[in-house]
Design a protein around this motif. Structure first.
Motif, PDB file in Angstrom:
ATOM      1  N   GLY A  47      -2.235  -2.939  11.978  1.00  0.00           N
ATOM      2  CA  GLY A  47      -1.442  -2.569  12.107  1.00  0.00           C
ATOM      3  C   GLY A  47      -0.365  -1.937  12.925  1.00  0.00           C
ATOM      4  O   GLY A  47      -0.344  -1.361  12.164  1.00  0.00           O
ATOM      5  N   ALA A  48      -0.711  -3.451  13.472  1.00  0.00           N
ATOM      6  CA  ALA A  48       1.085  -3.465  14.625  1.00  0.00           C
ATOM      7  C   ALA A  48       2.178  -2.693  13.228  1.00  0.00           C
ATOM      8  O   ALA A  48       3.074  -2.617  13.660  1.00  0.00           O
ATOM      9  CB  ALA A  48       0.519  -4.078  15.573  1.00  0.00           C
ATOM     10  N   ILE A  49       1.807  -3.772  12.559  1.00  0.00           N
ATOM     11  CA  ILE A  49       2.879  -4.635  11.846  1.00  0.00           C
ATOM     12  C   ILE A  49       3.518  -3.360  10.395  1.00  0.00           C
ATOM     13  O   ILE A  49       4.516  -2.872  10.207  1.00  0.00           O
ATOM     14  CB  ILE A  49       3.199  -5.885  11.346  1.00  0.00           C
ATOM     15  N   ASN A 130      -5.123  -7.407  19.656  1.00  0.00           N
ATOM     16  CA  ASN A 130      -4.381  -8.063  18.459  1.00  0.00           C
ATOM     17  C   ASN A 130      -3.342  -8.975  19.181  1.00  0.00           C
ATOM     18  O   ASN A 130      -3.259 -10.347  19.971  1.00  0.00           O
ATOM     19  CB  ASN A 130      -3.284  -6.620  18.448  1.00  0.00           C
ATOM     20  N   ASP A 133       2.339 -10.323  18.550  1.00  0.00           N
ATOM     21  CA  ASP A 133       2.934 -10.776  17.337  1.00  0.00           C
ATOM     22  C   ASP A 133       4.619 -10.772  17.702  1.00  0.00           C
ATOM     23  O   ASP A 133       5.466 -11.946  16.697  1.00  0.00           O
ATOM     24  CB  ASP A 133       2.429  -9.807  16.218  1.00  0.00           C
ATOM     25  N   ASP A 144      -3.675 -14.407  10.485  1.00  0.00           N
ATOM     26  CA  ASP A 144      -4.580 -13.138  11.109  1.00  0.00           C
ATOM     27  C   ASP A 144      -5.460 -12.360  11.705  1.00  0.00           C
ATOM     28  O   ASP A 144      -6.090 -14.110  12.637  1.00  0.00           O
ATOM     29  CB  ASP A 144      -5.092 -13.662   9.749  1.00  0.00           C
ATOM     30  N   ASN A 145      -6.080 -11.206  10.671  1.00  0.00           N
ATOM     31  CA  ASN A 145      -6.816 -10.756  12.496  1.00  0.00           C
ATOM     32  C   ASN A 145      -8.233 -11.264  12.120  1.00  0.00           C
ATOM     33  O   ASN A 145      -8.781 -11.089  13.117  1.00  0.00           O
ATOM     34  CB  ASN A 145      -6.263  -9.692  12.681  1.00  0.00           C
ATOM     35  N   THR A 207      -2.406  -8.825   6.760  1.00  0.00           N
ATOM     36  CA  THR A 207      -2.264 -10.406   6.484  1.00  0.00           C
ATOM     37  C   THR A 207      -3.476 -11.227   6.058  1.00  0.00           C
ATOM     38  O   THR A 207      -3.184 -11.903   5.015  1.00  0.00           O
ATOM     39  CB  THR A 207      -1.535 -10.815   7.633  1.00  0.00           C
TER      40      THR A 207
HETATM   41  N1  GLU Z   1      -1.616  -8.517  14.170  1.00  0.00           N
HETATM   42  C1  GLU Z   1      -1.097  -8.066  12.517  1.00  0.00           C
HETATM   43  C2  GLU Z   1      -0.759  -6.927  13.149  1.00  0.00           C
HETATM   44  O1  GLU Z   1      -1.258  -5.360  13.827  1.00  0.00           O
HETATM   45  C3  GLU Z   1      -2.141  -8.285  11.569  1.00  0.00           C
HETATM   46  C4  GLU Z   1      -2.900  -9.480  11.511  1.00  0.00           C
HETATM   47  C5  GLU Z   1      -3.886  -9.015   9.677  1.00  0.00           C
HETATM   48  O2  GLU Z   1      -3.573  -8.117   9.601  1.00  0.00           O
HETATM   49  O3  GLU Z   1      -4.295 -10.151  10.161  1.00  0.00           O
HETATM   50  O4  GLU Z   1      -0.478  -5.796  12.459  1.00  0.00           O
END
Ligand code: GLU
Length: 255
Positions: A47-49, A130, A133, A144-145, A207
């Motif tokens: 959710g960070a991005i 997380n 990133d 990917d998470n 992702t």
């Molecule tokens: N680390 C990415 C984020 O927090 C997410 C990666 C993913 O969606 O798998 O946006």
């Protein structure tokens, strides 16, 4: 039970990237209740991005590295702010851990990670993890998470990995394009046929897709950990999973 719960961007944010308040509130409430029950929970949150995209009012997920990393830096703050606020309401303390693939490749980093998580759990604190990133480059990227969730589950000796997504579980065909697709409830062996079912992409802001979830299932089940993929649109589903009810798709860990 020690449970790693992974939530994807599609569960936490609207398509605009703005936070899905109703969903996140419910998620934090259910997780708090499961903590109160006595489960140890480690939250792997995406959710960070996505949230950075929402907060910076960008037009969709950036394709260039520095904008993506800037969005992650903004969104990670927002994410932790919301979690901290929500969990504080239920009197729970959370902690942020951002990791890279060094946790897998470097023994000292891995040991430090494991020791920190176990100390936090000892304190009754819920780690929120997380990928880092903002500094991740290709060489140290996990990517990917779903994979991150599996790495966290195996590193922390969890009993169960739950992946909450925008889909009910693994289908024999892509349910978005095939109306006769059937949900597979139990998987004992992740064969090539199963891997083929995971073809297809995820949502716009996240992702992964089913493929990364199956990869995660392989990592977790190899180490004897069960993994469940379930629909996070109602986070109350976590109660059913914690009670061992049959929801979504359960991959059985090799015993
Ligand atoms: N680390 C990415 C984020 O927090 C997410 C990666 C993913 O969606 O798998 O946006």
């Amino acid at each position: 039970m020690r449970i790693v719960v992974k939530v994807g961007t599609s569960t936490l944010a609207h398509a605009s990237g703005r936070i899905n308040i109703r969903r996140v509130e419910r998620l934090c409430r259910v997780l708090s209740d499961l903590l109160n029950y006595g489960h140890e929970i480690i939250l792997v949150s995406s959710g960070a991005i996505g949230m950075g995209v929402g907060k910076l009012s960008l037009n969709g997920k950036p394709s260039d590295m520095s904008t993506k990393q800037a969005a992650a830096a903004v969104g990670q703050c927002e994410l932790m702010y919301v979690y901290d606020k929500e969990f504080s309401e239920y009197n729970h303390t959370i902690a942020q851990i951002l990791i890279t693939n060094s946790v897998v490749n470097d023994k000292t980093a891995h040991d430090n990670f494991k020791n920190t998580v176990s100390k936090l759990l000892e304190f009754g604190v819920m780690p929120v993890i997380n990928e880092n990133d903002t500094i991740s480059t290709e060489e140290i990227e996990i990517g990917d998470n779903d994979t991150l969730g599996a790495i966290v589950a195996t590193s922390t000796d969890a009993e169960l990995l739950i992946i909450l997504s925008d889909i009910d579980g693994l289908y024999d065909k892509d349910p978005r394009t095939n109306t006769d697709a059937k949900l597979i409830k139990e998987v004992y062996d992740i064969t090539d046929d199963i891997m083929i079912m995971g073809k297809g992409k995820g949502t716009n802001l996240g992702t992964g897709g089913m493929h990364t979830k199956l990869k995660a299932a392989k990592i977790a089940t190899e180490k004897g950990i069960d993994m469940v993929i379930a629909n996070g649109s109602d986070p109350g589903i976590l109660y059913d999973i914690a009670e061992g009810k049959s929801v979504g798709t359960r991959f059985y860990g090799k015993k």
